[in-house]
Scaffold this motif. Sequence first.
Motif, PDB file in Angstrom:
ATOM      1  N   ILE A   1       0.835  -1.197   0.000  1.00 30.49           N
ATOM      2  CA  ILE A   1       0.000   0.000   0.000  1.00 30.49           C
ATOM      3  C   ILE A   1       0.872   1.249   0.000  1.00 30.49           C
ATOM      4  O   ILE A   1       0.562   2.248  -0.650  1.00 30.49           O
ATOM      5  N   ALA A   2       2.007   1.180   0.758  1.00 25.58           N
ATOM      6  CA  ALA A   2       2.885   2.349   0.856  1.00 25.58           C
ATOM      7  C   ALA A   2       3.448   2.765  -0.488  1.00 25.58           C
ATOM      8  O   ALA A   2       3.828   3.913  -0.685  1.00 25.58           O
ATOM      9  N   ARG A   3       3.527   1.839  -1.444  1.00 23.69           N
ATOM     10  CA  ARG A   3       4.050   2.190  -2.764  1.00 23.69           C
ATOM     11  C   ARG A   3       2.893   2.302  -3.760  1.00 23.69           C
ATOM     12  O   ARG A   3       2.961   1.760  -4.861  1.00 23.69           O
ATOM     13  N   ASP A   4       1.837   2.999  -3.360  1.00 24.39           N
ATOM     14  CA  ASP A   4       0.669   3.253  -4.216  1.00 24.39           C
ATOM     15  C   ASP A   4      -0.154   2.009  -4.487  1.00 24.39           C
ATOM     16  O   ASP A   4      -0.913   1.965  -5.462  1.00 24.39           O
ATOM     17  N   GLY A   5      -0.020   1.010  -3.622  1.00 27.08           N
ATOM     18  CA  GLY A   5      -0.797  -0.199  -3.832  1.00 27.08           C
ATOM     19  C   GLY A   5      -2.275   0.033  -3.578  1.00 27.08           C
ATOM     20  O   GLY A   5      -2.632   0.746  -2.655  1.00 27.08           O
ATOM     21  N   TYR A   6      -3.106  -0.570  -4.402  1.00 23.52           N
ATOM     22  CA  TYR A   6      -4.562  -0.487  -4.290  1.00 23.52           C
ATOM     23  C   TYR A   6      -5.119   0.910  -4.541  1.00 23.52           C
ATOM     24  O   TYR A   6      -6.334   1.112  -4.450  1.00 23.52           O
TER      25      TYR A   6
ATOM     26  N   ALA B   1      -8.793   1.668  -5.907  1.00 21.92           N
ATOM     27  CA  ALA B   1      -9.686   2.619  -5.241  1.00 21.92           C
ATOM     28  C   ALA B   1     -10.290   3.570  -6.266  1.00 21.92           C
ATOM     29  O   ALA B   1     -11.494   3.842  -6.251  1.00 21.92           O
TER      30      ALA B   1
ATOM     31  N   THR C   1     -14.330   3.802  -7.172  1.00 20.18           N
ATOM     32  CA  THR C   1     -15.088   4.957  -6.692  1.00 20.18           C
ATOM     33  C   THR C   1     -15.288   6.030  -7.753  1.00 20.18           C
ATOM     34  O   THR C   1     -16.247   6.771  -7.695  1.00 20.18           O
TER      35      THR C   1
ATOM     36  N   ALA D   1      -8.263  -6.665   5.380  1.00 19.06           N
ATOM     37  CA  ALA D   1      -8.244  -5.205   5.281  1.00 19.06           C
ATOM     38  C   ALA D   1      -9.417  -4.667   4.492  1.00 19.06           C
ATOM     39  O   ALA D   1      -9.504  -3.467   4.235  1.00 19.06           O
ATOM     40  N   GLY D   2     -10.303  -5.546   4.079  1.00 20.73           N
ATOM     41  CA  GLY D   2     -11.476  -5.091   3.337  1.00 20.73           C
ATOM     42  C   GLY D   2     -11.134  -4.683   1.912  1.00 20.73           C
ATOM     43  O   GLY D   2     -11.871  -3.920   1.273  1.00 20.73           O
ATOM     44  N   LEU D   3     -10.025  -5.157   1.389  1.00 21.55           N
ATOM     45  CA  LEU D   3      -9.663  -4.810   0.020  1.00 21.55           C
ATOM     46  C   LEU D   3     -10.039  -5.926  -0.945  1.00 21.55           C
ATOM     47  O   LEU D   3      -9.787  -5.848  -2.138  1.00 21.55           O
TER      48      LEU D   3
ATOM     49  N   LEU E   1     -13.581  -1.682   0.252  1.00 24.43           N
ATOM     50  CA  LEU E   1     -13.361  -0.262   0.554  1.00 24.43           C
ATOM     51  C   LEU E   1     -14.673   0.466   0.849  1.00 24.43           C
ATOM     52  O   LEU E   1     -14.794   1.665   0.637  1.00 24.43           O
TER      53      LEU E   1
ATOM     54  N   MET F   1      -6.421  -6.276  11.308  1.00 22.21           N
ATOM     55  CA  MET F   1      -6.606  -4.936  10.729  1.00 22.21           C
ATOM     56  C   MET F   1      -8.075  -4.742  10.411  1.00 22.21           C
ATOM     57  O   MET F   1      -8.720  -5.621   9.853  1.00 22.21           O
ATOM     58  N   ALA F   2      -8.616  -3.601  10.737  1.00 22.81           N
ATOM     59  CA  ALA F   2     -10.033  -3.336  10.468  1.00 22.81           C
ATOM     60  C   ALA F   2     -10.237  -3.060   8.990  1.00 22.81           C
ATOM     61  O   ALA F   2      -9.288  -2.813   8.250  1.00 22.81           O
ATOM     62  N   LYS F   3     -11.464  -3.091   8.540  1.00 26.90           N
ATOM     63  CA  LYS F   3     -11.748  -2.816   7.134  1.00 26.90           C
ATOM     64  C   LYS F   3     -11.320  -1.393   6.810  1.00 26.90           C
ATOM     65  O   LYS F   3     -11.612  -0.452   7.549  1.00 26.90           O
ATOM     66  N   LEU F   4     -10.639  -1.255   5.678  1.00 26.36           N
ATOM     67  CA  LEU F   4     -10.068   0.051   5.343  1.00 26.36           C
ATOM     68  C   LEU F   4     -10.982   0.894   4.490  1.00 26.36           C
ATOM     69  O   LEU F   4     -11.790   0.387   3.734  1.00 26.36           O
TER      70      LEU F   4
ATOM     71  N   ILE G   1     -10.705   4.503   1.849  1.00 33.71           N
ATOM     72  CA  ILE G   1      -9.691   5.074   0.966  1.00 33.71           C
ATOM     73  C   ILE G   1      -8.777   6.006   1.750  1.00 33.71           C
ATOM     74  O   ILE G   1      -7.563   6.053   1.532  1.00 33.71           O
TER      75      ILE G   1
ATOM     76  N   LYS H   1       0.042   4.579   3.831  1.00 32.20           N
ATOM     77  CA  LYS H   1       1.177   4.920   2.969  1.00 32.20           C
ATOM     78  C   LYS H   1       2.136   5.838   3.710  1.00 32.20           C
ATOM     79  O   LYS H   1       3.343   5.610   3.735  1.00 32.20           O
TER      80      LYS H   1
ATOM     81  N   VAL I   1       3.921   3.971   6.743  1.00 33.14           N
ATOM     82  CA  VAL I   1       4.945   2.998   6.347  1.00 33.14           C
ATOM     83  C   VAL I   1       6.160   3.699   5.729  1.00 33.14           C
ATOM     84  O   VAL I   1       7.295   3.298   5.959  1.00 33.14           O
ATOM     85  N   HIS I   2       5.895   4.749   4.958  1.00 36.00           N
ATOM     86  CA  HIS I   2       7.022   5.493   4.386  1.00 36.00           C
ATOM     87  C   HIS I   2       7.965   5.958   5.473  1.00 36.00           C
ATOM     88  O   HIS I   2       9.177   5.851   5.358  1.00 36.00           O
TER      89      HIS I   2
END
Lengths: 1018, 127
Positions: free
Chosen positions: A135-140, A144, A148, A257-259, A265, B1-4, B6, B13, B16-17
């Motif tokens: 996710i940190a590298r623009d994942g998902y 999204a 949406t 994570a609900g993805l 999401l 982890m809970a449901k995310l 956007i 992000k 973690v960065h």
Amino acid sequence: MKVFRSHLLLCGGTGCQSSGSLAVKKALIEDLDKRNLTEEIKVVETGCNGFCALGPILVVYPEGVIYVNLKPADIPELVEEHLIKGRILERLLYREPGTDKIIPTMQEIPFFALQELRVLKNRGLIDPEKIDEYIARDGYAGMAKALTEMTPDQIVKEMLDSGLRGRGGAGFPTGLKWKFAAGSKSDIKYVLCNADEGDPGAFMDRSVLEADPHAVLEGMVIAAKAIGSTQGYVYCRAEYPLAIHRLNIAIAQAKEAGLLGKDILGTGFNFDLEVYQGAGAFVCGEETALMTSIEGKRGMPRPRPPFPAVAGLWQKPSILNNVETLANVGQIMLRGSAWYASIGTEKSKGTKVFALTGDVANVGLVEVPMGTKLGTIVYDIGGGIPKGKKFKAAQLGGPSGGCIPVQHLNASVDYEKVAELGAIMGSGGLIVMNEDKCAVDMARFFMDFCQDESCGKCTPCREGTKRMLDLLTKITQGKGKEGDIELLEEMAGVIKNAALCGLGQTAPNPVLSTIRYFRKEYEEHILEHRCRAAVCSAMFKSPCQHTCPIEMDIPSYIALVRAERFEDAYKILLQTNPFPSVCGRVCDHKCQSKCRRDNMDESIAIKFLKRFITDNAPRPKIEAVPVTRKEKIAVVGGGPAGLTAARDLALRGYKVTVFEELPKAGGMLYWGIPSYRLPRNILDHEIDDIRKLGVELRLNTRIGKDITFAKLEKDFDFIYLATGAHKSQKMGVTGEELGNVFGGVEFLRDFNANEDKWLKGEKTLGKKVAVIGGGNSAIDAARVALRVGSDVTILYRRLRADMPAAEEEIKAAEEEGIKIEYLIAPLKIEGKNGKVSSISCQRMTLGDFDNSGRKKPVAVADSEFTLKVDAIIAAIGQVPDMSFVDKKTGVEVNKWDCYNVGKGYKSRTANPKYFAGGDAVTGPDTVIAAIGDGHQAADDIDAAIRVANGEPAYEKPAKEIINVPLIIDEESIEAPQMHMPEMNHDTRKLSFAEVELGFNREDAIKEACRCLRCDAAV
Amino acid sequence: MAKLTIADLKKIKEKVHKEMSLRDGDRRVKVTVHMGTCGIASGAKEVMDTLLQEIETAGANDVIVTTSGCMGLCSREPLVTVEVLNQAPIKYEYINPNKMRQIFKKHILAGEIQTPFVLAKGSEVNK
């Protein structure tokens, strides 16, 4: 307290122990004890000092000297030198890595710098088992946006605009596939990911799944939204346990994570998926077979239409996309189709991931924009072919694909161009093959694979692949027949048209591709039982013998050296080679290039062993052979081809006369090769042995001048033209006619004719000499020029690796102080008073590949410079001098200034009285090739005579039976090739004494023992 | 982890960065042992075990260890990336347990890059 004069600190850490420090410690204590030093010197075992990769380590105090990489065998010398004599033992000393050694950045390494990462953008940077890092590298983020901000139609349009084509191999536009599925009406639709990756040599998909599984999941969710699906499967082959493991973790984390799953999401969109494991069938990578497999049935394809987008898995509309295709989708949504289409070619957008493997230096994953040149991938990124071997072809597309040979290295790799060349892009497996691979065997290998994997449902594939494999196998065993190639082509056409699925339809591709580019190899296998790569071992005894142009029985004479029966070994040599002494010194030893020992450590020194035999065994006595035949044969040219033919014919009872225009016979052996490589007496003995048979040698006699062709035809029944190629090619620059500008061969001939004057200094080249060229002649000329007192520089227009000269020759020249400058081409020669004074040159850079697989030198603008020289030797190649040939003879000379042969017999010309061979037919070639030509000519002339007389064919007299011992070692210990002792670098350039000194008896036997006896048949 | 949601994606992000760039006080060195199948087949597991053992023995609490998949140059595996705070990451090639020990002691602890084992420094640039 006891005082010691020295402390020895031996590292006892884990690292050093695993490298053997305990054995070293034991040896040390023993040695000190033996020398009664234990009272003066103390051994201390310490903890680890950090140099774990250099261990076992010893630090000697009080000096503080560090010794590394110790072995028990080193200890006696270490104790003797350092502890007793007080001298540091250099060879074991720790050397600080040069502080000026610059560490390159990733961008400076072409392997990385030339890649463009999109699919592989996360490689090496994330832990695939931590969704946060993805996710940190623009994942998902792309997902999204798709869920949406976009409608299914918009998603499909984005995919169409991006130009993404299926990366599984077929290259069907992904957007179009999704559009069809989106348009099908059904309550249930499926999104499938093809992670079966069955191609041998392909591992891109595995790498993506193991390193970045979420990228695939994200792509599938977006696809599901586009077509209206709520359920998906990843069909992953069971042979990828790590990929399956990481996929499952990724799926679980994404769901948590609900993805993935319900209400993704919080948008209300549902999509769930599972992993379905393949069970080891290549055919299940085919779309419809894959679906059949998921349905729980045996994986067999179904006819299409209906296409899966209409009726797929369980007859519901389905899309099946490759792993790599899906990994692109998230980024396309996030960054837009225009971004994706910004690289690649017009019809092939984006990047492609290749699994670069085979005979290439950098094996790994390569992602490049579509349209990148094949040569860039193989050489610049891949690092070229290791061990100095030549590139033969690159296989693209695995068992469905084809090969692209050396003449197409400039080809841009995209769907259209690759198809035009007879291959397919495939899933990305790119197997590089060097000259040691056999094209026929490669086709057989892939057909074997396809035949094995054929599901059997349709007759063309089931029966067709079996029959094609049968034919190919027979060809590799030397059982092929005329017409087999045409039959393969015919069958290929039928199978391609009639097979039910892609496996059968593409199985014939490797065969068609290899026939297209390597038809000659197929013909050689069938008609000559020859495998030029020395792979198809059913057709030969040993690769070395098979590769030798005259098929010398190498394993036998090496075994006889091992058994110390040198006389018998000499007899074996003479069975095929009249010039073994010569070849033992100057042959280009292609046999060694195929020696199987090279796969273990280094090839056997076959050439040096041949020399050892001739230097150390008495040469069998030659008796004159009585003339029993009435036909008289003239040989024009006293070089190796002519002399070999003369010898063979004399042995069959013919009267042969050899005409040589120069004062001494030998051709290039005398007049081209300098005596420090081939001593005169060695050559003279072998020519003498031919004379002793009864061959008449008439020197200083030029045919066409001293004796007319008409007279020759009157006095002789048959004439063999072996006049060689010894006219230097002109460079074609102005000033070439100036004084002191020589051709390479002309200079060497002049030197040999006037050796006295040159050595006395009466003839001289001057102080500075430039030699142009990179072949053996150039090196010979340069080393002779050096020995007559000049300072020599060789100018070559390409790179060292491209020089045709033998590597050992180039090295020898450098060791003697000859400078070699690369990437330089001569522009013009300037003179003063009619003699050369300088040469203007231009620097070159390397452009595209030419047909020989070498990069073409291209002039660099404004790079001219001038070198002051006193003489220039242009050794850029030779052509035959045909000015003496009488046109009335009817002997044809072609546009390359060579004789045309092949009329009825391999060596016969258009006039049945005239035969020709050697350099005069082939252009400059090797001594052994000339000897082969001589043998061929003798066979042909004798056959022509017998046929004309109605006599039966010649029967070779029974060879003396020499029992060759068969000793095969249980175990072979790795050892490099025995080193040939040479004269000291400085002394040798002052004389023409032979530089290579020859093996002694012990070394020769040791080297002979390294032979693996590939000829053994049990 | 809970449901995310956007918004959550963006927060993760950033978090973690921060973590991955070692700005947090008690993380000084990050070591990545590349463990795709190519790495594992060449001995990356043994290299990983050695590294973890050395960290434990030395009590090095400021060193974090992570893995990744294949990083592309399969023929030089096992590959290990050592990233010291505020310095360019160094990629080591052809690593075995002994070299890992040496790199740990000399580079990770003492700051001396072990040049003979280095492939390159820096990262692949993602355009």
